[in-house]
Design a protein around this motif. Structure first.
Motif, PDB file in Angstrom:
ATOM      1  N   THR A 127       0.970  -1.366  -0.074  1.00 25.03           N
ATOM      2  CA  THR A 127       0.581   0.014  -0.433  1.00 25.03           C
ATOM      3  C   THR A 127       1.258   0.854  -0.249  1.00 25.03           C
ATOM      4  OG1 THR A 127      -1.740  -1.186   1.151  1.00 25.03           O
ATOM      5  CG2 THR A 127      -1.971   1.485   1.496  1.00 25.03           C
ATOM      6  N   VAL A 128       1.721   0.943   1.011  1.00 24.65           N
ATOM      7  CA  VAL A 128       2.627   2.378   0.929  1.00 24.65           C
ATOM      8  C   VAL A 128       3.451   2.165  -0.379  1.00 24.65           C
ATOM      9  CG1 VAL A 128       4.860   3.289   2.107  1.00 24.65           C
ATOM     10  CG2 VAL A 128       2.674   2.687   3.522  1.00 24.65           C
ATOM     11  N   GLU A 129       3.716   0.890  -0.894  1.00 28.22           N
ATOM     12  CA  GLU A 129       4.524   1.913  -2.127  1.00 28.22           C
ATOM     13  C   GLU A 129       3.969   2.185  -3.112  1.00 28.22           C
ATOM     14  OE1 GLU A 129       6.406  -2.379  -2.497  1.00 28.22           O
ATOM     15  OE2 GLU A 129       8.510  -1.893  -0.949  1.00 28.22           O
ATOM     16  N   LEU A 130       2.351   1.605  -2.999  1.00 33.66           N
ATOM     17  CA  LEU A 130       1.569   2.199  -4.042  1.00 33.66           C
ATOM     18  C   LEU A 130       1.781   3.482  -4.038  1.00 33.66           C
ATOM     19  CD1 LEU A 130      -0.406   1.374  -6.566  1.00 33.66           C
ATOM     20  CD2 LEU A 130      -2.139   0.590  -5.271  1.00 33.66           C
ATOM     21  N   VAL A 154      -8.342   5.972  -7.668  1.00 34.87           N
ATOM     22  CA  VAL A 154      -9.695   5.975  -8.766  1.00 34.87           C
ATOM     23  C   VAL A 154     -10.537   7.443  -8.577  1.00 34.87           C
ATOM     24  CG1 VAL A 154     -11.922   5.583  -9.437  1.00 34.87           C
ATOM     25  CG2 VAL A 154     -10.447   3.841  -9.216  1.00 34.87           C
ATOM     26  N   GLU A 155     -11.191   7.674  -6.649  1.00 37.58           N
ATOM     27  CA  GLU A 155     -11.584   9.082  -7.255  1.00 37.58           C
ATOM     28  C   GLU A 155     -10.589  10.211  -7.129  1.00 37.58           C
ATOM     29  OE1 GLU A 155     -15.129   8.228  -4.441  1.00 37.58           O
ATOM     30  OE2 GLU A 155     -15.686   6.104  -5.247  1.00 37.58           O
ATOM     31  N   VAL A 156     -10.241  10.063  -5.428  1.00 35.68           N
ATOM     32  CA  VAL A 156      -9.560  11.288  -5.861  1.00 35.68           C
ATOM     33  C   VAL A 156      -7.496  11.697  -6.597  1.00 35.68           C
ATOM     34  CG1 VAL A 156      -7.786  12.416  -3.581  1.00 35.68           C
ATOM     35  CG2 VAL A 156      -9.649  11.202  -3.306  1.00 35.68           C
ATOM     36  N   THR A 203      -6.672   5.676 -13.260  1.00 36.06           N
ATOM     37  CA  THR A 203      -7.312   3.776 -13.415  1.00 36.06           C
ATOM     38  C   THR A 203      -6.569   3.201 -13.980  1.00 36.06           C
ATOM     39  OG1 THR A 203      -8.210   4.720 -15.914  1.00 36.06           O
ATOM     40  CG2 THR A 203      -9.401   5.610 -14.172  1.00 36.06           C
ATOM     41  N   ASP A 204      -5.314   2.864 -14.154  1.00 34.41           N
ATOM     42  CA  ASP A 204      -4.277   2.568 -14.597  1.00 34.41           C
ATOM     43  C   ASP A 204      -2.781   2.774 -13.882  1.00 34.41           C
ATOM     44  OD1 ASP A 204      -2.217   1.118 -15.731  1.00 34.41           O
ATOM     45  OD2 ASP A 204      -2.876   0.926 -17.869  1.00 34.41           O
ATOM     46  N   VAL A 205      -2.651   2.180 -13.027  1.00 35.79           N
ATOM     47  CA  VAL A 205      -1.034   2.215 -12.142  1.00 35.79           C
ATOM     48  C   VAL A 205      -0.585   1.291 -12.385  1.00 35.79           C
ATOM     49  CG1 VAL A 205      -2.704   2.583 -10.302  1.00 35.79           C
ATOM     50  CG2 VAL A 205      -2.247   0.443 -10.649  1.00 35.79           C
ATOM     51  N   GLY A 206      -0.265   1.096 -13.490  1.00 36.32           N
ATOM     52  CA  GLY A 206       1.195   0.877 -14.176  1.00 36.32           C
ATOM     53  C   GLY A 206       1.547  -1.096 -13.495  1.00 36.32           C
ATOM     54  N   ALA A 207       0.241  -2.107 -13.132  1.00 35.60           N
ATOM     55  CA  ALA A 207       0.983  -2.936 -12.552  1.00 35.60           C
ATOM     56  C   ALA A 207       0.591  -4.230 -13.589  1.00 35.60           C
ATOM     57  CB  ALA A 207       0.002  -3.564 -11.623  1.00 35.60           C
ATOM     58  N   ALA A 218      -3.683  -5.641  -2.848  1.00 35.83           N
ATOM     59  CA  ALA A 218      -2.917  -4.009  -3.083  1.00 35.83           C
ATOM     60  C   ALA A 218      -1.448  -4.940  -3.563  1.00 35.83           C
ATOM     61  CB  ALA A 218      -2.622  -3.003  -1.213  1.00 35.83           C
ATOM     62  N   GLU A 219      -1.001  -5.671  -2.999  1.00 33.18           N
ATOM     63  CA  GLU A 219       0.282  -6.806  -3.466  1.00 33.18           C
ATOM     64  C   GLU A 219      -0.088  -6.779  -5.535  1.00 33.18           C
ATOM     65  OE1 GLU A 219       0.681 -10.071  -0.228  1.00 33.18           O
ATOM     66  OE2 GLU A 219      -1.511  -9.713  -0.418  1.00 33.18           O
ATOM     67  N   VAL A 220      -1.202  -7.205  -6.101  1.00 33.14           N
ATOM     68  CA  VAL A 220      -1.558  -6.972  -7.555  1.00 33.14           C
ATOM     69  C   VAL A 220      -0.995  -6.230  -7.828  1.00 33.14           C
ATOM     70  CG1 VAL A 220      -3.151  -7.888  -8.984  1.00 33.14           C
ATOM     71  CG2 VAL A 220      -3.177  -8.183  -6.676  1.00 33.14           C
ATOM     72  N   LEU A 221      -1.836  -4.645  -7.393  1.00 31.73           N
ATOM     73  CA  LEU A 221      -1.547  -3.620  -7.983  1.00 31.73           C
ATOM     74  C   LEU A 221      -0.207  -2.793  -7.922  1.00 31.73           C
ATOM     75  CD1 LEU A 221      -4.688  -1.689  -7.208  1.00 31.73           C
ATOM     76  CD2 LEU A 221      -4.381  -3.150  -8.804  1.00 31.73           C
ATOM     77  N   ASN A 222       0.489  -3.053  -7.187  1.00 29.06           N
ATOM     78  CA  ASN A 222       1.494  -2.721  -6.472  1.00 29.06           C
ATOM     79  C   ASN A 222       3.417  -3.242  -7.406  1.00 29.06           C
ATOM     80  OD1 ASN A 222       3.764  -0.954  -5.785  1.00 29.06           O
ATOM     81  ND2 ASN A 222       4.211  -2.885  -3.743  1.00 29.06           N
ATOM     82  N   ASN A 223       2.419  -5.082  -8.136  1.00 27.56           N
ATOM     83  CA  ASN A 223       3.755  -5.384  -8.669  1.00 27.56           C
ATOM     84  C   ASN A 223       3.741  -5.047  -9.347  1.00 27.56           C
ATOM     85  OD1 ASN A 223       3.878  -8.019  -8.843  1.00 27.56           O
ATOM     86  ND2 ASN A 223       3.813  -8.668 -10.106  1.00 27.56           N
ATOM     87  N   ARG A 224       4.968  -5.155 -10.415  1.00 25.84           N
ATOM     88  CA  ARG A 224       5.825  -4.307 -11.635  1.00 25.84           C
ATOM     89  C   ARG A 224       6.203  -5.331 -12.713  1.00 25.84           C
ATOM     90  NH1 ARG A 224       2.638  -0.673 -10.801  1.00 25.84           N
ATOM     91  NH2 ARG A 224       2.628   0.182  -8.882  1.00 25.84           N
ATOM     92  N   GLY A 225       5.907  -6.951 -11.992  1.00 22.56           N
ATOM     93  CA  GLY A 225       6.254  -7.586 -13.227  1.00 22.56           C
ATOM     94  C   GLY A 225       7.804  -8.101 -12.557  1.00 22.56           C
TER      95      GLY A 225
END
Length: 239
Positions: free
Chosen positions: A22-25, A115-117, A121-125, A232-239
């Motif tokens: 969460t922090v890293e994202l 998304v709202e603030v 919509t795409d965090v580049g994960a 958060a773990e999925v959205l923070n994954n950069r491959g």
């Protein structure tokens, strides 16, 4: 943009990787993240058990802890909603009700905030695999966050999302409900596990630690190979 992280009890004790993610994202998205050390439980267990006087004391501590924050972000829809519920706890106290209202207006669940603030919509994960998503009760029905998780997950490269049958059904956790009504809770989470298995997904993704703890425990008990991940773990994954 400055963000104060409300990590939650379960995030601190059981979902440390999700808390770090969460922090890293948030930092990846340009936020300056701080962690107020005075934070503690949001008071939801006592509130749900009817101990509202004790919950008011917890609420006062949390209101004061996050008083300076520009935004408060939590990787838990359930706990973020509890901050929103503080206002009703002080219906007979104008001073604290106003303080609670200010906290409510700046508190967001993680995907809701993105998304709202942040209007992202795409965090580049990037995340390779097939997954299904569990919609938690408090986050969808009370906080009103329904589409933000799907908006973000659908833009994760390599991730194949499969719809979870009866995804709006409760997993049976419900905080103290799982303790007081354990037999009913057990049947509910078993049904949830069966629906997850029916998708043939490799991963179950969720945004509430309580639900993930409950469902993950049943899947493990059943010998399932489905891996449980916080969003958060999925959205923070950069491959």
């Amino acid at each position: 943009m400055k963000v104060s992280l409300f990590v939650t009890c379960l995030g601190d004790l059981f979902f440390v990787n999700a808390s770090k993610a969460t922090v890293e994202l948030l930092e990846h998205l340009g936020c300056e993240v701080e962690f107020p050390k005075a934070q503690t439980c949001c008071g939801q267990p006592t509130f749900n058990s009817g101990y509202h006087e004790q919950t008011r004391e917890v609420a006062k501590l949390m209101i004061e802890t996050f008083d300076h924050a520009e935004y408060v972000v939590s990787p838990s829809g359930s706990c973020a909603y509890m901050f929103h519920a503080y206002e009703d706890l002080f219906e007979e106290d104008d001073v604290w009700r106003e303080k609670a209202r200010k906290l409510k207006e700046k508190t967001y669940e993680l995907t809701q905030f993105i998304v709202e603030v942040l209007q992202v919509t795409d965090v580049g994960a990037t995340f390779e695999g097939t997954a299904t998503y569990h919609s938690s009760c408090h986050m969808t029905r009370l906080l009103g966050v329904k589409e933000a998780p799907f908006t973000l997950l659908n833009n994760v490269q390599g991730l194949n999302m499969i719809d979870l049958p009866n995804r709006s059904d409760c997993c049976g956790f419900g905080g103290t409900f799982a303790v007081k009504m354990s037999s009913i809770s057990g049947e509910m989470v078993e049904e949830k596990a069966e629906h997850i298995e029916s998708t043939d997904a490799q991963y179950l993704i969720g945004a509430d630690g309580g639900c993930l703890l409950n469902i993950g425990g049943r899947l493990h008990h059943n010998g399932s190979e489905v891996k449980v991940l916080h969003i958060a773990e999925v959205l923070n994954n950069r491959g």
